[in-house]
Design a protein around this motif. Structure first.
Motif, short mmCIF file in Angstrom:
data_model
loop_
_atom_site.label_atom_id
_atom_site.label_comp_id
_atom_site.label_asym_id
_atom_site.label_seq_id
_atom_site.Cartn_x
_atom_site.Cartn_y
_atom_site.Cartn_z
N CYS A 174 -11.36 -3.55 2.66
CA CYS A 174 -9.94 -3.16 2.84
C CYS A 174 -9.57 -3.08 4.32
O CYS A 174 -8.46 -3.45 4.71
CB CYS A 174 -9.67 -1.81 2.20
SG CYS A 174 -10.50 -1.51 0.63
N CYS A 231 -7.92 -5.76 6.59
CA CYS A 231 -6.46 -5.88 6.67
C CYS A 231 -5.79 -4.56 7.03
O CYS A 231 -4.80 -4.54 7.75
CB CYS A 231 -5.89 -6.38 5.35
SG CYS A 231 -6.32 -8.09 4.97
N HIS A 232 -6.30 -3.47 6.46
CA HIS A 232 -5.61 -2.18 6.64
C HIS A 232 -6.07 -1.43 7.89
O HIS A 232 -5.64 -0.30 8.10
CB HIS A 232 -5.76 -1.32 5.38
CG HIS A 232 -4.97 -1.85 4.21
ND1 HIS A 232 -3.61 -1.70 4.11
CD2 HIS A 232 -5.35 -2.57 3.13
CE1 HIS A 232 -3.18 -2.29 3.00
NE2 HIS A 232 -4.22 -2.83 2.38
N TYR A 259 -0.75 8.77 -4.60
CA TYR A 259 0.08 7.57 -4.40
C TYR A 259 -0.81 6.33 -4.27
O TYR A 259 -0.57 5.31 -4.92
CB TYR A 259 0.96 7.75 -3.16
CG TYR A 259 1.75 6.51 -2.82
CD1 TYR A 259 2.84 6.13 -3.60
CD2 TYR A 259 1.40 5.71 -1.73
CE1 TYR A 259 3.55 4.97 -3.30
CE2 TYR A 259 2.12 4.57 -1.43
CZ TYR A 259 3.19 4.20 -2.22
OH TYR A 259 3.90 3.06 -1.93
N ARG A 265 -0.82 3.17 -6.91
CA ARG A 265 -0.44 1.83 -6.41
C ARG A 265 -1.54 0.82 -6.77
O ARG A 265 -1.24 -0.30 -7.15
CB ARG A 265 -0.24 1.87 -4.90
CG ARG A 265 1.06 2.53 -4.48
CD ARG A 265 2.26 1.62 -4.69
NE ARG A 265 2.43 0.70 -3.58
CZ ARG A 265 2.97 -0.50 -3.67
NH1 ARG A 265 3.38 -0.96 -4.83
NH2 ARG A 265 3.12 -1.26 -2.60
N TYR A 301 -1.19 -2.56 -8.96
CA TYR A 301 -1.63 -3.89 -8.52
C TYR A 301 -2.58 -4.51 -9.55
O TYR A 301 -2.53 -5.70 -9.83
CB TYR A 301 -2.34 -3.82 -7.16
CG TYR A 301 -1.44 -3.60 -5.96
CD1 TYR A 301 -0.41 -4.48 -5.66
CD2 TYR A 301 -1.66 -2.53 -5.09
CE1 TYR A 301 0.38 -4.30 -4.53
CE2 TYR A 301 -0.88 -2.35 -3.97
CZ TYR A 301 0.15 -3.23 -3.69
OH TYR A 301 0.93 -3.06 -2.59
N SER A 345 1.21 -11.70 -2.27
CA SER A 345 0.45 -10.48 -2.01
C SER A 345 -1.04 -10.66 -2.30
O SER A 345 -1.40 -11.16 -3.38
CB SER A 345 0.98 -9.34 -2.88
OG SER A 345 0.14 -8.21 -2.74
N MET A 400 -2.90 -8.21 -2.88
CA MET A 400 -3.36 -6.98 -3.53
C MET A 400 -3.71 -7.10 -5.02
O MET A 400 -4.69 -6.47 -5.44
CB MET A 400 -2.36 -5.84 -3.29
CG MET A 400 -2.41 -5.27 -1.88
SD MET A 400 -4.07 -4.82 -1.32
CE MET A 400 -4.55 -3.62 -2.56
N TYR A 429 6.80 -2.94 7.74
CA TYR A 429 6.39 -2.75 6.34
C TYR A 429 7.45 -1.95 5.58
O TYR A 429 7.81 -2.30 4.45
CB TYR A 429 5.02 -2.05 6.28
CG TYR A 429 4.67 -1.63 4.88
CD1 TYR A 429 4.31 -2.57 3.92
CD2 TYR A 429 4.75 -0.29 4.50
CE1 TYR A 429 4.04 -2.19 2.61
CE2 TYR A 429 4.48 0.10 3.20
CZ TYR A 429 4.12 -0.85 2.26
OH TYR A 429 3.86 -0.47 0.97
C1 HEC Z 1 -6.05 -9.75 2.85
C2 HEC Z 1 -5.47 -8.51 3.33
C3 HEC Z 1 -5.65 -7.25 2.48
C4 HEC Z 1 -6.82 -6.73 1.96
C5 HEC Z 1 -8.25 -7.30 2.07
C6 HEC Z 1 -6.45 -5.49 1.31
N1 HEC Z 1 -5.10 -5.27 1.42
FE1 HEC Z 1 -4.05 -3.70 0.61
N2 HEC Z 1 -2.31 -4.54 1.22
C7 HEC Z 1 -2.20 -5.70 1.96
C8 HEC Z 1 -0.79 -5.99 2.17
C9 HEC Z 1 -0.21 -7.19 2.93
C10 HEC Z 1 -0.06 -4.97 1.53
C11 HEC Z 1 1.45 -4.75 1.48
C12 HEC Z 1 2.23 -5.74 0.74
C13 HEC Z 1 1.83 -5.92 -0.67
O1 HEC Z 1 2.11 -5.06 -1.53
O2 HEC Z 1 1.18 -6.94 -0.93
C14 HEC Z 1 -1.07 -4.06 0.95
C15 HEC Z 1 -0.75 -2.91 0.24
C16 HEC Z 1 -1.68 -1.97 -0.17
C17 HEC Z 1 -1.35 -0.68 -0.74
C18 HEC Z 1 0.05 -0.11 -0.95
C19 HEC Z 1 0.35 0.80 0.24
C20 HEC Z 1 1.69 1.46 0.18
O3 HEC Z 1 2.04 2.16 1.14
O4 HEC Z 1 2.39 1.32 -0.83
C21 HEC Z 1 -2.53 -0.06 -1.03
C22 HEC Z 1 -2.71 1.32 -1.65
C23 HEC Z 1 -3.60 -0.96 -0.63
N3 HEC Z 1 -3.03 -2.11 -0.11
C24 HEC Z 1 -4.94 -0.66 -0.74
C25 HEC Z 1 -5.96 -1.57 -0.45
C26 HEC Z 1 -7.36 -1.32 -0.73
C27 HEC Z 1 -7.92 -0.03 -1.30
C28 HEC Z 1 -8.05 -2.45 -0.35
C29 HEC Z 1 -9.54 -2.73 -0.46
C30 HEC Z 1 -10.06 -2.71 -1.80
C31 HEC Z 1 -7.06 -3.40 0.17
N4 HEC Z 1 -5.82 -2.83 0.09
C32 HEC Z 1 -7.36 -4.66 0.66
C33 HEC Z 1 -3.24 -6.48 2.45
C34 HEC Z 1 -4.58 -6.32 2.12
#
Ligand code: HEC
Ligand code: HEC
Length: 234
Positions: A51, A54-55, A76, A80, A84, A97, A99, A184
């Protein structure tokens, strides 16, 4: 009465029909009565390696279109992730996305642990802030825009934008907004306004709030939220 968002004028039965005919019934998550999420933050840390690519380090995203997760409320984050995982990856809102695919790799326990891990991290200020928030954003956040029927944001997101202090079940999955990346926030507010997300009772609430926001108001409140000094709650 004219100030009420349209959906509030509809009788409950019609509202249900509206929700169902929009094709959301199958994966719709009802967040009105939920139990607090308890995860193992240490176990979440090892799962979070993918995670943070990206995050950002500890969930402090550097790229301004990627949301910060550090210090976000665990309930939250967890819900979320459930949304997803349930999402149709071919729906227009999700095609771009990463996600839905990410969430497919997670078990329910993983999601609880990841939520606990990110909630326990300390948020840091955005490295990319180029604008400081102005009075328009602060006023909208505190007072809403009564003339347009926009309610005060603080009523649901807390006076300090760290999330509501009310602990009743239905408020658990209301997010913190303080210090989140403006880019964002703008994309999310546009998404609610354009009625793109159909995932939960909570995004239905937020769509009702956002549908009267114009571009200038969205920009102002997003920049103001991003510019707020982050608070270490730990
Ligand atoms: C390739 C890049 C990428 C990876 C790897 C990734 N994310 Fe994300 N994530 C995003 C993006 C871009 C968004 C925002 C847009 C969307 O909803 O797609 C997002 C949105 C989210 C949100 C919503 C946040 C909000 O404020 O609403 C959560 C929770 C989240 N990710 C958790 C995770 C977790 C836990 C992992 C690992 C298992 C992960 N992400 C891996 C790119 C990534
Ligand atoms: C009646 C309660 C309520 C009010 C008032 C409200 N919100 Fe929300 N907001 C919510 C809920 C519930 C969610 C979670 C929606 C979801 O899960 O998609 C949310 C989500 C959001 C998100 C998405 C955060 C993220 O990390 O993806 C943003 C941005 C947001 N609200 C901004 C605002 C702004 C700006 C205002 C004031 C103009 C406002 N909200 C007023 C209830 C409210």
């Amino acid at each position: 009465m004219n100030l009420l968002p349209n959906f509030m004028r509809l009788p409950a039965a019609m509202l249900l029909v509206l929700v169902c005919t929009q094709g959301v019934a199958a994966n719709y998550v009802d967040l009105r009565r939920i139990e607090p999420v308890h995860g193992d933050a240490a176990a979440g840390a090892s799962r979070a390696v993918v995670c943070v690519a990206c995050h950002g380090p500890n969930g402090n995203a550097v790229v301004p279109t990627f949301p910060k997760l550090a210090g976000q409320r665990a309930d939250y984050i967890y819900h979320r992730l459930v949304e997803y995982r349930n999402a149709d990856p071919n729906a227009p809102y999700y095609v771009a996305s990463p996600m839905p695919a990410q969430a497919q790799t997670l078990s329910d326990v993983d999601m609880r642990n990841l939520a606990a891990y990110f909630a326990a991290q300390t948020p840091t200020a955005s490295p990319t802030i180029t604008e400081t928030g102005d009075e328009q954003g602060a006023t909208l956040y505190s007072n809403g825009d009564p003339a347009k029927g926009v309610p005060p944001c603080q009523g649901c997101h807390g006076a300090d934008a760290n999330g509501p202090i009310i602990t009743a079940s239905r408020y658990l999955a209301y997010p913190m907004l303080r210090g989140q990346h403006a880019a964002y926030l703008v994309s999310r507010l546009n998404g609610y306004r354009d009625k793109q997300a159909h995932d939960s009772t909570n995004d239905f609430i937020m769509r009702g709030v956002a549908h009267m926001l114009d571009d200038g108001s969205i920009h102002a409140v997003a920049v103001w939220l991003d510019s707020l000094p982050v608070v270490d709650k730990h």
